[in-house]
Motif scaffolding. Structure first.
Motif, PDB file in Angstrom:
ATOM      1  N   PRO A 149       0.825  -1.217   0.000  1.00 26.86           N
ATOM      2  CA  PRO A 149       0.000   0.000   0.000  1.00 26.86           C
ATOM      3  C   PRO A 149       0.855   1.261   0.000  1.00 26.86           C
ATOM      4  N   HIS A 150       0.324   2.308  -0.594  1.00 27.54           N
ATOM      5  CA  HIS A 150       1.067   3.570  -0.650  1.00 27.54           C
ATOM      6  C   HIS A 150       1.368   4.108   0.742  1.00 27.54           C
ATOM      7  N   SER A 151       0.475   3.851   1.682  1.00 26.14           N
ATOM      8  CA  SER A 151       0.688   4.366   3.036  1.00 26.14           C
ATOM      9  C   SER A 151       1.900   3.745   3.701  1.00 26.14           C
ATOM     10  N   GLU A 152       2.274   2.526   3.301  1.00 24.36           N
ATOM     11  CA  GLU A 152       3.409   1.844   3.913  1.00 24.36           C
ATOM     12  C   GLU A 152       4.703   2.026   3.144  1.00 24.36           C
ATOM     13  N   ARG A 153       4.657   2.727   2.016  1.00 22.15           N
ATOM     14  CA  ARG A 153       5.883   2.988   1.263  1.00 22.15           C
ATOM     15  C   ARG A 153       6.616   4.217   1.797  1.00 22.15           C
ATOM     16  N   VAL A 154       5.879   5.124   2.402  1.00 19.09           N
ATOM     17  CA  VAL A 154       6.459   6.317   3.019  1.00 19.09           C
ATOM     18  C   VAL A 154       6.737   5.992   4.488  1.00 19.09           C
ATOM     19  N   PRO A 155       7.762   6.578   5.103  1.00 18.72           N
ATOM     20  CA  PRO A 155       8.057   6.278   6.507  1.00 18.72           C
ATOM     21  C   PRO A 155       6.837   6.416   7.407  1.00 18.72           C
ATOM     22  N   CYS A 156       6.577   5.368   8.186  1.00 15.44           N
ATOM     23  CA  CYS A 156       5.462   5.372   9.124  1.00 15.44           C
ATOM     24  C   CYS A 156       5.806   6.216  10.343  1.00 15.44           C
ATOM     25  N   GLN A 157       4.812   6.477  11.150  1.00 15.66           N
ATOM     26  CA  GLN A 157       5.012   7.356  12.303  1.00 15.66           C
ATOM     27  C   GLN A 157       5.870   6.723  13.387  1.00 15.66           C
ATOM     28  N   TYR A 158       6.151   5.433  13.291  1.00 13.70           N
ATOM     29  CA  TYR A 158       6.975   4.754  14.291  1.00 13.70           C
ATOM     30  C   TYR A 158       8.284   4.231  13.707  1.00 13.70           C
ATOM     31  N   GLU A 159       8.642   4.601  12.485  1.00 10.48           N
ATOM     32  CA  GLU A 159       9.828   4.050  11.826  1.00 10.48           C
ATOM     33  C   GLU A 159      10.999   5.026  11.852  1.00 10.48           C
ATOM     34  N   LEU A 160      12.178   4.476  11.577  1.00  9.22           N
ATOM     35  CA  LEU A 160      13.405   5.258  11.486  1.00  9.22           C
ATOM     36  C   LEU A 160      13.595   5.714  10.037  1.00  9.22           C
ATOM     37  N   VAL A 161      13.874   7.014   9.859  1.00 12.49           N
ATOM     38  CA  VAL A 161      14.116   7.592   8.538  1.00 12.49           C
ATOM     39  C   VAL A 161      15.608   7.808   8.375  1.00 12.49           C
ATOM     40  N   VAL A 162      16.148   7.323   7.250  1.00 13.10           N
ATOM     41  CA  VAL A 162      17.589   7.404   7.006  1.00 13.10           C
ATOM     42  C   VAL A 162      17.842   8.116   5.685  1.00 13.10           C
ATOM     43  N   PHE A 163      18.677   9.157   5.734  1.00 10.55           N
ATOM     44  CA  PHE A 163      19.201   9.821   4.536  1.00 10.55           C
ATOM     45  C   PHE A 163      20.678   9.457   4.444  1.00 10.55           C
ATOM     46  N   GLU A 164      20.982   8.544   3.531  1.00 10.23           N
ATOM     47  CA  GLU A 164      22.369   8.060   3.436  1.00 10.23           C
ATOM     48  C   GLU A 164      23.239   9.082   2.720  1.00 10.23           C
ATOM     49  N   VAL A 165      24.432   9.263   3.265  1.00  5.71           N
ATOM     50  CA  VAL A 165      25.413  10.177   2.693  1.00  5.71           C
ATOM     51  C   VAL A 165      26.687   9.378   2.471  1.00  5.71           C
ATOM     52  N   GLY A 166      26.994   9.109   1.215  1.00  6.51           N
ATOM     53  CA  GLY A 166      28.204   8.370   0.891  1.00  6.51           C
ATOM     54  C   GLY A 166      28.905   9.021  -0.270  1.00  6.51           C
ATOM     55  N   LYS A 167      29.022   8.267  -1.359  1.00  7.02           N
ATOM     56  CA  LYS A 167      29.611   8.841  -2.565  1.00  7.02           C
ATOM     57  C   LYS A 167      28.697   9.904  -3.173  1.00  7.02           C
ATOM     58  N   ASN A 168      27.414   9.807  -2.888  1.00  7.78           N
ATOM     59  CA  ASN A 168      26.438  10.736  -3.457  1.00  7.78           C
ATOM     60  C   ASN A 168      25.629  11.375  -2.347  1.00  7.78           C
ATOM     61  N   MET A 169      25.109  12.547  -2.633  1.00  3.16           N
ATOM     62  CA  MET A 169      24.259  13.248  -1.687  1.00  3.16           C
ATOM     63  C   MET A 169      22.793  13.053  -2.072  1.00  3.16           C
ATOM     64  N   PRO A 170      21.890  13.150  -1.080  1.00 10.72           N
ATOM     65  CA  PRO A 170      20.467  13.008  -1.412  1.00 10.72           C
ATOM     66  C   PRO A 170      20.008  14.086  -2.380  1.00 10.72           C
ATOM     67  N   LYS A 171      19.090  13.696  -3.244  1.00 10.81           N
ATOM     68  CA  LYS A 171      18.473  14.658  -4.148  1.00 10.81           C
ATOM     69  C   LYS A 171      17.594  15.592  -3.328  1.00 10.81           C
ATOM     70  N   PRO A 172      17.482  16.862  -3.705  1.00  6.33           N
ATOM     71  CA  PRO A 172      16.678  17.804  -2.909  1.00  6.33           C
ATOM     72  C   PRO A 172      15.276  17.285  -2.643  1.00  6.33           C
ATOM     73  N   ILE A 173      14.843  17.423  -1.388  1.00  5.59           N
ATOM     74  CA  ILE A 173      13.547  16.918  -0.929  1.00  5.59           C
ATOM     75  C   ILE A 173      12.593  18.088  -0.783  1.00  5.59           C
TER      76      ILE A 173
END
Length: 478
Positions: free
Chosen positions: A137-161
């Motif tokens: 479901p679309h509701s479970e593809r986006v971070p839930c209210q009880y989940e950990l959100v991770v923006f990984e920073v390695g060789k590349n930076m996140p695309k603007p949000i």
């Protein structure tokens, strides 16, 4: 090295890998310097070129590790370049201006936070599938209210949000690279000058803890978040007769749907044990899972507590999900004596789209109009059809004297003459009397049983004796 006079943000950021954990959503879109698609020429820059970043980069870009040879470097006015903390060297060489080529970096676009296609779990990241699981479901593809959100920073930076001016983001926790962790630290980073290059329209967005931290008792998203998620989803017309619409999905889909309300289950029911058994049954080969995708979860929206299994076809719908669900029915009957529901999307069906429907309606109107016009002319029109019939029967299209008039170019008078011969009234009367007599003889000889119809009897024409008879008339044209 050339640089614009405006201040540029240059940051050294330590890169440490993030360790996987359960209940984690990872931001997927990244900006890569080493991706040819991010350059105007669709080719990576070569040694000795002039590297140009747009003045409004509005993003953070990590430069690659190694020796970087350029003739010059044009920095952005708005944006940031992140240099590696080791194994990086910038070598500026001098070249003939005529031989210098330019490599221009594309400014990356923004992607919405509340869009399921921008998030993935660690397992989905390792998977080779390029498209997300359509059963989730679309509701479970986006971070839930009880989940950990991770923006990984390695060789590349996140695309603007793009936060899209939403009131708040409610999650369990947030981690940005290895330097920022926790809701308060992340909120401060978003409000900073550097954070504004990554998070747009977030000036008044609150970063706070979800109202419920227990995944076994809370819905994944609140109704307000669900509205934000569905606003970024573009629904397509499902190609099936009876599309299903499971809770959490923004659009109707084709597939099969199993539901079991845990409140109706008698005795002790262990949700985790049931989900493990179902996954094993699907994955061990007892059921053919090729060509389908499935998702097992719990619907807790609006106070519900329902176990649901959603199965969809990979690619075009062909009832593979229906056959798989039917094969699982004995397993459900063994686990639950009654109370479960199974819904199928029906047979494949391709509905007409807007343009096709309009063309079909227009074609139907044209065919119907033509049909009724023919019926009307044939049965009710006493002018057009009789004339056409008479013209075809008599074949007098080109029998008028004027059409076949003779043009004599060798006339002695003026070189041009037209001879028109008209029968006299006496000749016409004689011809008609002869035709009437022949018709009467034919009727008497061949149709002795018929009778005379006064409607078809024609009186003999009256001839004026004073009428002058002209046999031949010659018109001379000067």
């Amino acid at each position: 090295m050339k640089a614009t006079p405006a201040a540029s943000v240059v940051v050294i950021l330590l890169v440490v890998a993030t360790h996987p954990s359960n209940g984690v959503k990872v931001w997927v879109p990244h900006v890569s310097f080493s991706d040819a698609a991010n350059w105007v020429s669709a080719n990576l820059p070569t040694a000795g070129q002039t590297i140009v970043f747009p003045s409004k980069l509005n993003a953070l870009v990590s430069l690659p590790v190694g020796i970087w040879t350029v003739s010059s470097l044009i920095l952005p006015q708005q944006g940031g370049l992140l240099f590696p903390d080791h194994s990086f060297s910038l070598n500026v060489v001098s070249r003939d201006p005529a031989a210098i080529s330019v490599a221009i970096f594309n400014a990356p676009g923004r992607t919405p936070y509340y869009s399921g296609s921008n998030w993935a779990t660690y397992d989905e990241q390792r998977s080779t599938h390029s498209t997300p699981n359509g059963a989730v479901p679309h509701s479970e593809r986006v971070p839930c209210q009880y989940e950990l959100v991770v923006f990984e920073v390695g060789k590349n930076m996140p695309k603007p949000i793009d936060m899209q001016y939403h009131e708040s983001i409610e999650v369990g926790n947030v981690r940005f690279g290895d330097t920022i962790e926790g809701l308060d630290s992340f909120h401060n980073f978003v409000s900073s000058e550097l954070g504004q290059f990554l998070f747009y329209n977030a000036e008044d967005t609150l970063i706070r803890q979800g109202k419920c931290a227990n995944a076994d008792k809370c819905p994944c998203q609140e109704p307000r978040q669900m509205d934000a998620i569905c606003s970024n989803v573009r629904c397509t017309v499902p190609h099936c007769l009876s599309p299903i619409h499971p809770p959490g999905h923004c659009c109707p889909i084709c597939g099969s749907w199993f539901r079991m309300d845990m409140a109706t289950i008698k005795g002790v029911f262990n949700m985790q044990t049931f989900m493990d058994k179902l996954r094993r049954k699907i994955n061990t080969g007892e059921v053919d899972d090729s060509g389908v995708e499935f998702h097992i979860g719990v619907d807790r929206s609006a106070g519900a507590n329902v176990v649901q299994l959603i199965i969809v076809d990979k690619g075009e719908y062909g009832e593979k999900s229906t056959r798989m669900m039917d094969s699982l029915r004995p397993f459900f009957e063994k686990q639950f004596s009654s109370g479960f529901q199974v819904t199928h999307a029906g047979q494949p069906h391709t509905p007409l789209e807007g343009g096709q429907l309009l063309a079909f309606v227009m074609l139907t109107l044209i065919v119907a109009s033509t049909f009724f016009s023919i019926i009307y002319v044939y049965y009710y029109d006493d002018v057009l059809l009789p004339r056409l019939r008479a013209a075809v029967r008599n074949r007098q299209f080109f029998t008028t004297p004027f059409v076949f008039a003779r043009f004599d170019p060798n006339n002695d008078v003026d070189g041009l003459s037209v001879d028109v011969t008209y029968p006299s009234a006496v000749q016409l009367a004689n011809e008609e009397r002869e035709e009437s007599a022949a018709l009467a003889d034919d009727v008497e000889n061949h149709h002795a049983s018929s009778f005379n119809n006064p409607m078809y009897e024609k009186p003999a024409p009256k001839v004026d004796p004073a009428m002058e008879v002209f046999d031949d008339v010659e018109l001379l044209v000067k």
